[in-house]
Design a protein around this motif. Sequence first.
Motif, PDB file in Angstrom:
ATOM      1  N   SER A  19       0.787  -1.307  -0.100  1.00  0.00           N
ATOM      2  CA  SER A  19       0.145   0.007   0.047  1.00  0.00           C
ATOM      3  C   SER A  19       0.888   1.190   0.023  1.00  0.00           C
ATOM      4  O   SER A  19       1.371   1.774   1.109  1.00  0.00           O
ATOM      5  CB  SER A  19      -0.926  -0.077   1.147  1.00  0.00           C
ATOM      6  OG  SER A  19      -1.678   1.199   1.411  1.00  0.00           O
ATOM      7  N   ALA A  20       1.072   1.745  -1.216  1.00  0.00           N
ATOM      8  CA  ALA A  20       2.046   2.904  -1.380  1.00  0.00           C
ATOM      9  C   ALA A  20       1.675   4.299  -0.389  1.00  0.00           C
ATOM     10  O   ALA A  20       2.419   5.026  -0.056  1.00  0.00           O
ATOM     11  CB  ALA A  20       2.193   3.217  -2.669  1.00  0.00           C
ATOM     12  N   LYS A  21       0.320   4.112  -0.185  1.00  0.00           N
ATOM     13  CA  LYS A  21      -0.170   5.590   0.484  1.00  0.00           C
ATOM     14  C   LYS A  21      -0.347   5.282   1.944  1.00  0.00           C
ATOM     15  O   LYS A  21      -0.634   6.165   2.665  1.00  0.00           O
ATOM     16  CB  LYS A  21      -1.376   5.889  -0.345  1.00  0.00           C
ATOM     17  CG  LYS A  21      -1.290   6.563  -1.738  1.00  0.00           C
ATOM     18  CD  LYS A  21      -2.368   7.223  -2.038  1.00  0.00           C
ATOM     19  CE  LYS A  21      -2.124   7.865  -3.608  1.00  0.00           C
ATOM     20  NZ  LYS A  21      -2.776   7.095  -4.293  1.00  0.00           N
ATOM     21  N   SER A  22       0.086   4.187   2.385  1.00  0.00           N
ATOM     22  CA  SER A  22      -0.168   3.823   4.034  1.00  0.00           C
ATOM     23  C   SER A  22       0.786   4.979   4.714  1.00  0.00           C
ATOM     24  O   SER A  22       2.024   5.197   4.751  1.00  0.00           O
ATOM     25  CB  SER A  22       0.250   2.351   4.291  1.00  0.00           C
ATOM     26  OG  SER A  22       0.259   2.425   5.819  1.00  0.00           O
ATOM     27  N   PRO A  23      -0.081   5.674   5.721  1.00  0.00           N
ATOM     28  CA  PRO A  23       0.892   6.504   6.464  1.00  0.00           C
ATOM     29  C   PRO A  23       1.318   5.794   7.787  1.00  0.00           C
ATOM     30  O   PRO A  23       2.106   6.404   8.535  1.00  0.00           O
ATOM     31  CB  PRO A  23      -0.538   7.387   6.939  1.00  0.00           C
ATOM     32  CG  PRO A  23      -1.706   6.743   7.063  1.00  0.00           C
ATOM     33  CD  PRO A  23      -1.521   5.723   5.929  1.00  0.00           C
ATOM     34  N   GLU A  38       7.203  17.225   5.854  1.00  0.00           N
ATOM     35  CA  GLU A  38       6.206  15.840   6.358  1.00  0.00           C
ATOM     36  C   GLU A  38       6.668  15.764   7.625  1.00  0.00           C
ATOM     37  O   GLU A  38       7.933  16.050   8.189  1.00  0.00           O
ATOM     38  CB  GLU A  38       7.087  14.793   5.595  1.00  0.00           C
ATOM     39  CG  GLU A  38       6.586  14.852   3.905  1.00  0.00           C
ATOM     40  CD  GLU A  38       6.945  13.627   3.189  1.00  0.00           C
ATOM     41  OE1 GLU A  38       5.580  13.153   2.613  1.00  0.00           O
ATOM     42  OE2 GLU A  38       7.846  13.138   2.980  1.00  0.00           O
ATOM     43  N   ASN A  48       1.804  13.472   8.799  1.00  0.00           N
ATOM     44  CA  ASN A  48       1.666  12.865   7.671  1.00  0.00           C
ATOM     45  C   ASN A  48       2.073  11.306   7.612  1.00  0.00           C
ATOM     46  O   ASN A  48       1.430  10.599   6.893  1.00  0.00           O
ATOM     47  CB  ASN A  48       3.003  13.130   6.530  1.00  0.00           C
ATOM     48  CG  ASN A  48       2.732  14.759   6.181  1.00  0.00           C
ATOM     49  OD1 ASN A  48       3.406  15.325   6.766  1.00  0.00           O
ATOM     50  ND2 ASN A  48       1.956  15.035   5.411  1.00  0.00           N
ATOM     51  N   TYR A  49       2.638  10.754   8.717  1.00  0.00           N
ATOM     52  CA  TYR A  49       3.048   9.357   9.011  1.00  0.00           C
ATOM     53  C   TYR A  49       2.944   9.425  10.510  1.00  0.00           C
ATOM     54  O   TYR A  49       3.537  10.139  11.304  1.00  0.00           O
ATOM     55  CB  TYR A  49       4.521   9.029   8.364  1.00  0.00           C
ATOM     56  CG  TYR A  49       4.493   9.142   6.966  1.00  0.00           C
ATOM     57  CD1 TYR A  49       4.394   8.190   6.148  1.00  0.00           C
ATOM     58  CD2 TYR A  49       5.263  10.211   6.249  1.00  0.00           C
ATOM     59  CE1 TYR A  49       4.255   8.338   4.786  1.00  0.00           C
ATOM     60  CE2 TYR A  49       5.384  10.552   4.939  1.00  0.00           C
ATOM     61  CZ  TYR A  49       4.799   9.405   4.141  1.00  0.00           C
ATOM     62  OH  TYR A  49       5.025   9.655   2.744  1.00  0.00           O
ATOM     63  N   LYS A  57      -9.248   5.438   6.785  1.00  0.00           N
ATOM     64  CA  LYS A  57      -9.798   5.564   5.683  1.00  0.00           C
ATOM     65  C   LYS A  57     -11.101   6.406   5.747  1.00  0.00           C
ATOM     66  O   LYS A  57     -11.645   6.332   6.679  1.00  0.00           O
ATOM     67  CB  LYS A  57      -9.984   4.181   4.845  1.00  0.00           C
ATOM     68  CG  LYS A  57      -8.917   3.724   4.476  1.00  0.00           C
ATOM     69  CD  LYS A  57      -8.901   2.277   3.530  1.00  0.00           C
ATOM     70  CE  LYS A  57      -7.607   1.773   3.095  1.00  0.00           C
ATOM     71  NZ  LYS A  57      -7.621   0.543   3.084  1.00  0.00           N
TER      72      LYS A  57
END
Length: 233
Positions: free
Chosen positions: A2-6, A171, A202-203, A233
């Motif tokens: 999942s490239a967008k997982s924070p 970030e 962001n993370y 989500k």
Amino acid sequence: MSAKSPIILALDTQDLDTAKNWISATNSSISIYKIGLEFFLKFGTKGLNDLKSSGEFQVFLDLKLHDIPNTVAGAVASVKDSGPKFLTVHASGGTEMIRAASSAAPQVSITAVTILTSLSDEDVSGIGYAKGAKESAIGLALLAKNSGARSIVCSPFEAREIRNAVGPEIEIITPGVRPAGEDQGDQKRTMNPVEAIAEGANYLVIGRPITDLAKISLTQMSDGAARILDSLK
Ligand code: C5P
């Protein structure tokens, strides 16, 4: 992956196979793993490269470098070929040190750790800072940004004010995150993942709330990581 997982999962272990199992179990929900001193001092870049067989992911290399600029530049040069996305330095190392780190690896997001979230106002004052933890963290975040850092580590309780101070480009990465209703462990001040993102992160660095599930089973661990991602989500 999942490239967008924070979510950044902290691989806090001294066992290479354990780290590999954790990656395999969670790689569908997590795309960045934090390699800290515990793992890196034992296995080094060779161990880091070994992990890459366990999945497709990026690396948050949490070495918290703090030394004279020339030495930090050399340290950054030594690890940059292992290709970390993020590499941490202590913001309190100052402008020249952060600049040296950024220049040594322009492709890496040099990540400035502001005030360790384990320190209280009293601890910060004991070290000699004139201001409290939050104000000092904001000052250090600004200094880091102006010295070439592209990302900041801070407490979720400081994220909103740091976001206002540094703007949208930097970030923000926050540890001290606990899913709602979970055991706080040794963490005193925590936020849940949804709150931390709302504060401007962001993370999120998360360790034991996910890795402890591996003591039950890797399936539980996998489900736990997916549950946290779903909650965002
Ligand atoms: O507590 P948890 O296991 O989630 O911690 C995950 C990571 O976050 C650890 O590797 C630790 O270095 C970092 N951490 C931190 N500040 C805290 C708590 C944890 O930087 N207050």
